[in-house]
Each structure stands twice: as structure tokens, then as C-alpha cells.
Design a protein around this motif. Structure first.
Motif, short mmCIF file in Angstrom:
data_model
loop_
_atom_site.label_atom_id
_atom_site.label_comp_id
_atom_site.label_asym_id
_atom_site.label_seq_id
_atom_site.Cartn_x
_atom_site.Cartn_y
_atom_site.Cartn_z
N GLN A 4 0.84 -1.21 0.00
CA GLN A 4 0.00 0.00 0.00
C GLN A 4 0.87 1.25 0.00
OE1 GLN A 4 -3.10 0.07 2.96
NE2 GLN A 4 -4.44 -0.43 1.26
N GLU A 18 -11.23 16.48 -4.04
CA GLU A 18 -11.67 15.42 -4.97
C GLU A 18 -10.58 14.36 -5.16
OE1 GLU A 18 -14.71 14.70 -6.23
OE2 GLU A 18 -15.28 16.30 -4.86
N LYS A 21 -10.59 12.16 -2.15
CA LYS A 21 -11.74 11.22 -2.16
C LYS A 21 -11.49 10.08 -3.12
CE LYS A 21 -15.10 14.76 -1.62
NZ LYS A 21 -16.36 15.28 -2.09
N LEU A 22 -10.92 10.39 -4.29
CA LEU A 22 -10.65 9.32 -5.26
C LEU A 22 -9.56 8.38 -4.72
CD1 LEU A 22 -11.19 8.05 -8.04
CD2 LEU A 22 -9.37 9.51 -8.97
N ALA A 24 -8.88 7.72 -1.75
CA ALA A 24 -9.40 6.93 -0.63
C ALA A 24 -10.16 5.68 -1.10
CB ALA A 24 -10.31 7.79 0.24
N THR A 25 -10.56 5.66 -2.38
CA THR A 25 -11.29 4.49 -2.89
C THR A 25 -10.33 3.41 -3.43
OG1 THR A 25 -11.42 5.31 -5.19
CG2 THR A 25 -13.21 5.97 -3.67
N LYS A 26 -9.05 3.73 -3.50
CA LYS A 26 -8.10 2.82 -4.16
C LYS A 26 -7.54 1.81 -3.17
CE LYS A 26 -8.32 4.99 -8.09
NZ LYS A 26 -8.96 4.38 -9.26
N PRO A 27 -7.61 0.52 -3.50
CA PRO A 27 -7.10 -0.50 -2.57
C PRO A 27 -5.59 -0.39 -2.36
CG PRO A 27 -7.82 -1.49 -4.66
CD PRO A 27 -8.23 -0.05 -4.70
N SER A 30 -3.19 4.14 1.04
CA SER A 30 -3.57 4.30 2.44
C SER A 30 -3.36 5.78 2.78
CB SER A 30 -2.67 3.38 3.27
OG SER A 30 -2.58 3.86 4.57
N VAL A 52 -15.79 11.82 4.13
CA VAL A 52 -15.47 10.40 3.89
C VAL A 52 -15.26 9.71 5.24
CG1 VAL A 52 -13.82 8.79 2.82
CG2 VAL A 52 -14.35 10.96 1.68
N GLU A 53 -16.17 8.82 5.56
CA GLU A 53 -16.14 8.15 6.87
C GLU A 53 -14.81 7.44 7.12
OE1 GLU A 53 -17.81 7.99 10.30
OE2 GLU A 53 -18.72 9.08 8.61
N ALA A 54 -14.29 6.81 6.09
CA ALA A 54 -13.05 6.01 6.24
C ALA A 54 -11.85 6.88 6.62
CB ALA A 54 -12.77 5.27 4.94
#
Ligand SMILES: NC(=O)c1ccc[n+]([C@@H]2O[C@H](COP(=O)([O-])OP(=O)(O)OC[C@H]3O[C@@H](n4cnc5c(N)ncnc54)[C@H](OP(=O)(O)O)[C@@H]3O)[C@@H](O)[C@H]2O)c1
Length: 332
Positions: A4, A18, A21-22, A24-27, A30, A52-54
Motif C-alpha cells: 500500500q 476530490e 476522495k478518489l 481513498a477508494t483505491k485499494p 492508504s 469520507v467516513e473512512a
């Protein structure tokens, strides 16, 4: 690539948020925190700010040094300023500590054009620490430089390149609608444009990057900028422009070799511009004309470019890199 990448967001304006946020969606990413000058954001919870909750529990620091004291970083997404001279002081602590940076700073697409010595200094720091720094984005970074260069990958000969971009600025974010001069009288537009306080940053850098990559030694780069005046009252989410005032700009740059114009970059960016498009014409063998109907959606594509580049940047050799020195860009 299973490891990661620890990512921080430096600059939490519309593009920075933005991008965060993008990412944060990527595996493969981190997120470790954010940095912004704005006192209204410093000390806030990054997750709350981005919605973004995460990302809840992560800090927004006032300086990058502060964040470096709290978290380990691999790559920083940098989205604060347009001029390389201003970005330099923000990038320096990262370069010294071996942290790589992908930045939307427009002049960073070819920083050697205006700041050769500063660029060499940053490059040296990166070489010593193992950091990589590169500019990314849609324009500069793709439509008017990297994409045309990619197209010449099938050329036997290139004699002339013309790139035209028309952007309907009504579809873009607030800061862009302001930086094209929306609402100003034309005289004020001219004054601020000439002082370098508004207009599209990076057109000359795009042109210089193309010339450098093709091995064309330009005698001269010229650039002009004119206000486009509103033909009727215009209101967007961010600005109001009365008829007769500036609603955007027409910026044009040319490069010459042996007295002949070989490169033309023509950019129209104004509110309610009809028929937005990107057209690249390469005169040579084979001749090529590529038109992107509707044009590449600037803000969304900038965020995509930034995050996609963040995944690949550490595969490049350390140093201050040109986007053309990285592997071919693709969706990550
Ligand atoms: N290459 C491309 O294709 C492309 C495309 C889009 C945008 N861009 C560029 O990307 C940048 C970001 O765009 P944007 O619309 O999000 O801009 P913005 O609204 O100006 O946001 C920038 C953010 O960074 C903060 N900041 C500025 N200097 C800082 C520093 N030294 N330390 C910490 N934070 C700092 C600003 O805080 P304050 O508000 O307090 O100043 C602001 O919150 C701009 O420079 C823009 O021109 C490039």
C-alpha cells in the motif's frame, strides 16, 4: 504491486478534496493525513472535511513538516499553487526526506522553462534522497502536451503541431472561473493578465515540453491573452457576469524554429463557450487529426491524472521528472 502506498493530500481546495476522495477508494492507497494553510481547515478532522467516513480520525496539519512529524509518507498529492517558485518551498521539505510528489502545479510540467536553477536544485535534492517529483493534470499534463506527444509515437516525420482547446468554463470549479477573469472590465483583465495574476498558467510550459521532447530548439515562444466579453448577463454557481464584462479568455502561444512557426497552442476558456472540444493536428507523415468531442472534462480528469500518476511515480528513477519520463499513463 501489493504494497500500500501511504498518501497525504497537500492542499484541500476543490481539486485537492476530490483527489483525496478518489485516492481513498483505491485499494493500493492508504491515506495518512492532509495539509492546508487555511485556518478554517487546520486542526479539523480530515474525514469530516472530505465527507469520507473512512478518513475519520486523520489530521489536517498547517504545514507539511507537522504532518511529517506525525506520519510516514510515500507520496504526496500536491494541489496548492500554479507557479513553480511558490511550490518550491512547499516541495523542498518533502524532497529532502525522500517523499515523492505528484503535483497539479502548472509550471511543474516543465519547470526548467522559467526556473532552471530552482529546478536543478530540487532535482539534486530528489536524487540524493530518492524522491520523485512530477507535474500531472489535464492541462497542462495531458491534452495540450502529453497526448499530442503520444500521438507522434507513430510519426515518421513531424513538421507542425497545432492544438486547440475550447472549454465551457461554466462547467468548471469556482477558482477556475475566477482565474479566467470572470466579471472584470476588459482593461482590468489586461492589467492582471500582463502582471501574471490571472489567466491559464502553463501554456508556454506545455509548448516547451513538446519542443524539448521532439528535440526542437525553439528560437522564440510568444504568448498572447485576450478577454472574451459576455454577450449577455451570465450567472453560474460561482460568479455573476454582466453583459460587456469579461467571461473568460483566449490565450494563444506559438513556437518558432528557423523563423517558421512549428507549434501552435490555442486555448479558449470562457463561460457558456459553445462546442467545447480538443483538437490535435499533426502535420507530417502520416498526417493526423484527433478531435475529442466535448473536450476532456478538466476538473475530473485532473483528479484522475493525479491519482493514476501517484500509483506509478515510484517506478521512475529518483529526481525531478518530466511527465514524458514516466511510463505511459493509464487508469490505475
Ligand atoms: N494541471 C492541471 O491540469 C490543473 C487542473 C486543475 C487545477 N490545477 C491547479 O491545481 C491547484 C489546486 O486547484 P484548486 O482549484 O483546488 O485551488 P484552490 O482552491 O486555490 O486550493 C488550493 C488550496 O491549497 C491551499 N494552500 C495554498 N498554499 C498553501 C501552502 N503553502 N500550504 C498549505 N496549503 C496551501 C489553499 O489555502 P488558502 O485558500 O488558504 O490559500 C487552498 O485551500 C491550483 O494551483 C490550480 O491552478 C491544475
Amino acid at each position: 504491486m501489493n504494497e500500500q502506498i501511504k498518501i497525504a493530500q497537500f492542499g484541500l481546495g476543490p481539486i485537492g478534496l476530490e483527489s483525496l476522495k478518489l485516492a481513498a477508494t483505491k485499494p493500493w492507497a492508504s491515506i495518512v493525513g492532509g495539509v492546508d494553510l487555511d485556518p478554517a481547515k487546520v486542526g479539523k478532522d480530515l474525514g469530516a472535511l472530505a465527507g469520507v467516513e473512512a478518513l475519520r480520525g486523520l489530521p489536517v496539519c498547517a504545514t507539511v513538516e507537522d504532518l511529517l512529524g506525525r506520519a510516514q509518507l510515500d507520496v504526496v498529492l500536491h494541489t496548492t499553487v500554479s507557479k513553480f517558485k511558490d511550490a518550491f518551498v512547499q516541495l523542498e521539505p518533502l524532497a529532502r526526506r525522500g517523499v515523492s510528489v505528484v503535483s497539479t502545479c502548472e509550471q511543474l510540467i516543465f519547470p526548467q522553462l522559467k526556473e532552471r536553477e530552482l529546478a536543478a536544485k530540487l532535482d539534486k535534492m530528489c536524487q540524493e534522497s530518492g524522491a520523485r517529483i512530477v507535474g500531472a493534470g489535464v492541462n497542462p499534463g495531458f491534452v495540450m502536451d502529453v497526448l499530442p506527444l503520444c500521438l507522434t509515437g507513430v510519426s515518421r516525420q513531424v513538421r507542425h503541431i497545432r492544438i486547440e482547446r475550447v472549454v465551457n468554463a461554466s462547467t468548471r470549479r469556482g477558482p477556475l472561473q475566477k482565474k479566467i477573469g470572470s466579471g472584470l472590465p476588459s482593461g482590468e483583465f489586461r492589467r492582471l493578465f500582463e502582471a501574471g495574476h490571472l489567466g491559464h498558467a502553463g501554456l508556454k510550459e506545455s509548448l516547451a515540453l513538446i519542443a524539448h521532447s521532439l528535440g526542437w530548439s525553439l528560437e522564440e515562444i510568444t504568448e498572447t491573452g485576450e478577454a472574451v466579453l459576455a454577450e449577455r448577463d451570465i450567472r453560474t454557481r460561482f460568479v455573476e457576469v454582466k453583459r460587456g464584462l469579461t467571461c473568460g479568455l483566449h490565450q494563444h502561444a506559438e513556437g518558432k524554429v528557423k523563423g517558421q512557426t512549428v507549434l501552435v497552442l490555442d486555448l479558449k476558456m470562457y463561460l457558456e463557450a459553445p462546442n467545447p472540444r480538443d483538437v490535435i493536428q499533426i502535420e507530417g507523415d502520416p498526417p493526423l487529426t484527433v478531435a475529442l468531442e466535448g473536450g476532456v472534462a478538466g476538473d475530473s480528469a485532473t483528479v484522475g491524472s493525479l491519482v493514476n500518476t501517484a500509483r506509478r511515480i515510484r517506478q521512475a528513477p529518483p529526481g525531478l521528472r518530466l511527465p514524458t519520463e514516466l511510463a505511459l499513463p493509464f487508469w490505475a
